[in-house]
Design a protein around this motif. Structure first.
Motif, PDB file in Angstrom:
ATOM      1  N   ILE A  37       0.819  -1.205   0.000  1.00 37.94           N
ATOM      2  CA  ILE A  37       0.000   0.000   0.000  1.00 37.94           C
ATOM      3  C   ILE A  37       0.862   1.270   0.000  1.00 37.94           C
ATOM      4  N   ARG A  38       2.014   1.202   0.658  1.00 33.96           N
ATOM      5  CA  ARG A  38       2.962   2.318   0.637  1.00 33.96           C
ATOM      6  C   ARG A  38       4.365   1.772   0.416  1.00 33.96           C
ATOM      7  N   GLU A  39       5.242   2.643  -0.080  1.00 29.09           N
ATOM      8  CA  GLU A  39       6.565   2.191  -0.477  1.00 29.09           C
ATOM      9  C   GLU A  39       7.365   1.657   0.720  1.00 29.09           C
ATOM     10  N   LYS A  40       7.175   2.269   1.879  1.00 28.76           N
ATOM     11  CA  LYS A  40       7.963   1.910   3.048  1.00 28.76           C
ATOM     12  C   LYS A  40       7.843   0.423   3.379  1.00 28.76           C
ATOM     13  N   ALA A  41       6.632  -0.123   3.184  1.00 30.13           N
ATOM     14  CA  ALA A  41       6.402  -1.534   3.501  1.00 30.13           C
ATOM     15  C   ALA A  41       7.290  -2.412   2.627  1.00 30.13           C
ATOM     16  N   GLU A  42       7.471  -1.989   1.382  1.00 29.50           N
ATOM     17  CA  GLU A  42       8.317  -2.776   0.482  1.00 29.50           C
ATOM     18  C   GLU A  42       9.779  -2.721   0.930  1.00 29.50           C
ATOM     19  N   ASP A  43      10.207  -1.537   1.346  1.00 26.58           N
ATOM     20  CA  ASP A  43      11.598  -1.400   1.817  1.00 26.58           C
ATOM     21  C   ASP A  43      11.841  -2.302   3.021  1.00 26.58           C
ATOM     22  N   LYS A  44      10.847  -2.334   3.924  1.00 25.01           N
ATOM     23  CA  LYS A  44      10.986  -3.167   5.126  1.00 25.01           C
ATOM     24  C   LYS A  44      11.132  -4.637   4.739  1.00 25.01           C
ATOM     25  N   MET A  45      10.388  -5.048   3.732  1.00 15.89           N
ATOM     26  CA  MET A  45      10.450  -6.444   3.302  1.00 15.89           C
ATOM     27  C   MET A  45      11.866  -6.795   2.863  1.00 15.89           C
ATOM     28  N   CYS A  68       0.769  -8.757  -1.098  1.00 14.66           N
ATOM     29  CA  CYS A  68       0.590  -7.863  -2.254  1.00 14.66           C
ATOM     30  C   CYS A  68       1.886  -7.499  -2.975  1.00 14.66           C
ATOM     31  N   VAL A  69       3.024  -7.461  -2.262  1.00 15.11           N
ATOM     32  CA  VAL A  69       4.277  -7.178  -2.984  1.00 15.11           C
ATOM     33  C   VAL A  69       4.601  -8.366  -3.876  1.00 15.11           C
ATOM     34  N   ALA A  70       4.356  -9.573  -3.377  1.00 18.77           N
ATOM     35  CA  ALA A  70       4.567 -10.782  -4.174  1.00 18.77           C
ATOM     36  C   ALA A  70       3.699 -10.725  -5.428  1.00 18.77           C
ATOM     37  N   GLN A  71       2.431 -10.341  -5.243  1.00 19.80           N
ATOM     38  CA  GLN A  71       1.504 -10.275  -6.367  1.00 19.80           C
ATOM     39  C   GLN A  71       1.966  -9.245  -7.400  1.00 19.80           C
ATOM     40  N   GLN A  72       2.514  -8.159  -6.902  1.00 20.08           N
ATOM     41  CA  GLN A  72       2.927  -7.058  -7.758  1.00 20.08           C
ATOM     42  C   GLN A  72       4.215  -7.403  -8.517  1.00 20.08           C
ATOM     43  N   GLU A  73       5.157  -8.025  -7.824  1.00 26.54           N
ATOM     44  CA  GLU A  73       6.486  -8.242  -8.412  1.00 26.54           C
ATOM     45  C   GLU A  73       6.618  -9.593  -9.125  1.00 26.54           C
ATOM     46  N   LYS A  74       5.848 -10.559  -8.712  1.00 30.90           N
ATOM     47  CA  LYS A  74       5.877 -11.913  -9.302  1.00 30.90           C
ATOM     48  C   LYS A  74       7.314 -12.433  -9.454  1.00 30.90           C
ATOM     49  N   ALA A  75       7.636 -12.968 -10.665  1.00 30.88           N
ATOM     50  CA  ALA A  75       8.957 -13.593 -10.867  1.00 30.88           C
ATOM     51  C   ALA A  75      10.105 -12.601 -10.702  1.00 30.88           C
ATOM     52  N   LYS A  76       9.801 -11.308 -10.878  1.00 33.02           N
ATOM     53  CA  LYS A  76      10.862 -10.296 -10.723  1.00 33.02           C
ATOM     54  C   LYS A  76      11.491 -10.367  -9.341  1.00 33.02           C
ATOM     55  N   LEU A  77      10.671 -10.758  -8.351  1.00 33.57           N
ATOM     56  CA  LEU A  77      11.160 -10.830  -6.979  1.00 33.57           C
ATOM     57  C   LEU A  77      12.181 -11.964  -6.834  1.00 33.57           C
ATOM     58  N   LEU A  78      11.943 -13.082  -7.538  1.00 33.26           N
ATOM     59  CA  LEU A  78      12.907 -14.195  -7.501  1.00 33.26           C
ATOM     60  C   LEU A  78      14.229 -13.765  -8.138  1.00 33.26           C
TER      61      LEU A  78
END
Ligand code: SAH
Ligand code: SF4
Length: 439
Positions: A37-45, A68-78
């Motif tokens: 929902i906000r960028e900070k949450a992604e940084d924390k992850m 939701c970050v997983a849903q948003q980034e999908k394979a890019k996260l791997l």
């Protein structure tokens, strides 16, 4: 929403033999449930993943990212996190055992982010075995969101609205009551737009009338879907708890328009007036975004004025954070980016005002006798008890009432965020007689 998702993940894993540990250091499996929902949450992850990498190296723990970050980034996260084993979206919680089997047996890195349409989707259920001993539990009523608020990433990460059929919800609630749950919170991104065979108001009434249910809550609601029927449900059914979380986002009409929130402040206030007439004393909480693109000092003052006029019980307020693929994220420069320092300063002014209102609201409870649903020992002092009022106020009190009972507490003091008191002589309140409703 994420607390609920995490609980359901734990239950899904318990079915295939996993048990929780108290420390990530001892884990064989670590899942980060993320919020976009906000960028900070992604940084924390990302920083948390860095920490858990050591556990992976030391004892071969499996590492996954959900939410939701997983849903948003999908394979890019791997690709971005080479030591990550799997990525799964909010719809894949019930499929976790299968994902893990693929990771373990096939030694594969798995990405599971497909959205399921209504017929295929199975809502994860609260497991009565895990809910035993709890007084309060979440029950999912719907998922996704069909709105298009210009700042919000939720429709991109959680997909279209799907409501759960009401008999399924009622059955889950009945199972929870059997193991001692007394308070149920129906949840969904836009829970009051529920369409699972009955209206949302009727769903609330039916859940409230499941024998043994003491309180029904729900979150989160959009002002647009606050119907007259829902107001009426508050008037006739005392087990619908007198608390309404109704995100307003801003007090400025111009900002609301750019946010694509399809209501005016006048409409918002008239809905609150109807609710307060139907249930005097109802607690109103809200969400607010400050520093939305193009927000002027005057717009911001309108938010302060609204906060003063409504006297919210509490609010979740945040600085605007531009999100990928959202209209406001893309148009921030065109509409006028609010400098970071100004956002932070406005947020502080707003939160200071809200803290004062919350403190005054709680102080006004001192010397009253209030109803408390007991949840267990107090966290700060295990010799005292903890519970919540119908308005969802936290109460720490001296007494011996068991979890799940309702007591009257004499309020002796208040702090900025809770009440303190003594359990009064009258220990249990008379049961509330059922009200019959039109089917
Ligand atoms: N469905 C709910 C809100 C879900 S998101 C509703 O319609 O109100 C929870 C809260 O996060 C929102 O109410 C909003 O205040 C905040 N939020 C959402 N997107 C944001 C963003 N881009 N920047 C800052 N806060 C945001
Ligand atoms: Fe996001 Fe809520 Fe708007 Fe849906 S209604 S887009 S979840 S803020």
């Amino acid at each position: 929403m994420n607390v609920n998702d995490s609980l359901r993940m734990g239950e899904s894993l318990a079915r295939v033999g996993y048990r929780p540990t108290t420390s990530a250091e001892d884990a064989d499996l670590i899942i980060l449930n993320t919020c976009a929902i906000r960028e900070k949450a992604e940084d924390k992850m990302l920083s948390a993943l860095g920490r858990y990498r050591a556990v992976k190296l030391r004892r071969g723990a499996l590492l996954g990212v959900g939410g939701c970050v997983a849903q948003q980034e999908k394979a890019k996260l791997l690709a971005r996190v080479p030591y990550l084993d799997f990525v799964f979206g909010p719809d894949a919680i019930a499929r976790l055992p299968d994902i893990l089997r693929r990771v373990e047996m096939d030694r594969a890195r798995v990405v599971e982010t497909a959205w399921l349409e209504s017929e295929e989707y199975v809502f994860p259920r609260a497991d009565p075995n895990s809910s035993a001993g709890k007084v309060s539990e979440f029950v999912t009523a719907m998922k996704g969101c069909d709105n298009v608020c210009s700042f919000c990433v939720v429709p991109h990460t959680r997909g279209r609205e799907v409501s759960r059929a009401f008999p399924d919800i009622l059955q889950e609630v009945a199972g929870l009551v059997e193991v001692g749950v007394r308070e149920v919170t129906l949840i969904g991104q836009n829970v009051n737009s529920y369409r699972g065979g009955v209206s949302f108001a009727e769903l609330l009434l039916r859940v409230a009338q499941v024998p043994g249910v003491v309180r029904v809550r729900f979150t989160t609601s959009h002002p647009h879907d606050l119907s007259e029927e829902l107001v009426e449900a508050f008037r006739i059914e005392p087990r619908i708890a007198p608390h309404f979380h109704l995100p307003v986002q801003s007090g400025s009409e111009a900002v609301l328009k750019r946010m694509r929130r399809d209501y005016t402040i006048e409409m918002y206030l008239s809905k609150l007036a109807a609710l307060r007439a139907a249930r005097p004393g109802i607690a109103i909480t809200t969400d607010i975004i400050v520093g939305f693109p193009g927000e002027t000092e005057e717009d911001f003052r309108a938010t302060l004025d609204l906060t003063r006029a409504v006297r919210f019980e509490n609010q979740f307020s945040f600085c605007f954070s531009p999100r990928p693929r959202t209209v406001a994220g893309l148009k921030e420069a065109e509409w006028g980016e609010v400098p970071h320092g100004v956002k932070v300063e406005r947020l502080e002014r707003l939160q200071q005002l809200q803290r004062r209102i919350t403190e005054e609201t709680l102080a006004a409870e001192v010397r009253k006798r209030i109803e408390v649903l007991v949840e267990g020992p107090s966290r700060s002092n295990p010799l005292r008890r903890f519970g919540r009022t119908p308005e969802n106020r936290s109460v720490n009190f001296e007494g011996d009432a068991p979890a799940g009972s309702r007591v009257l507490v004499q309020v002796t003091g208040s702090s900025p965020s809770s009440l303190a008191g003594l359990q009064a002589d009258v220990v249990d309140l008379p049961p509330i007689p059922p009200i019959s409703i039109a089917a």
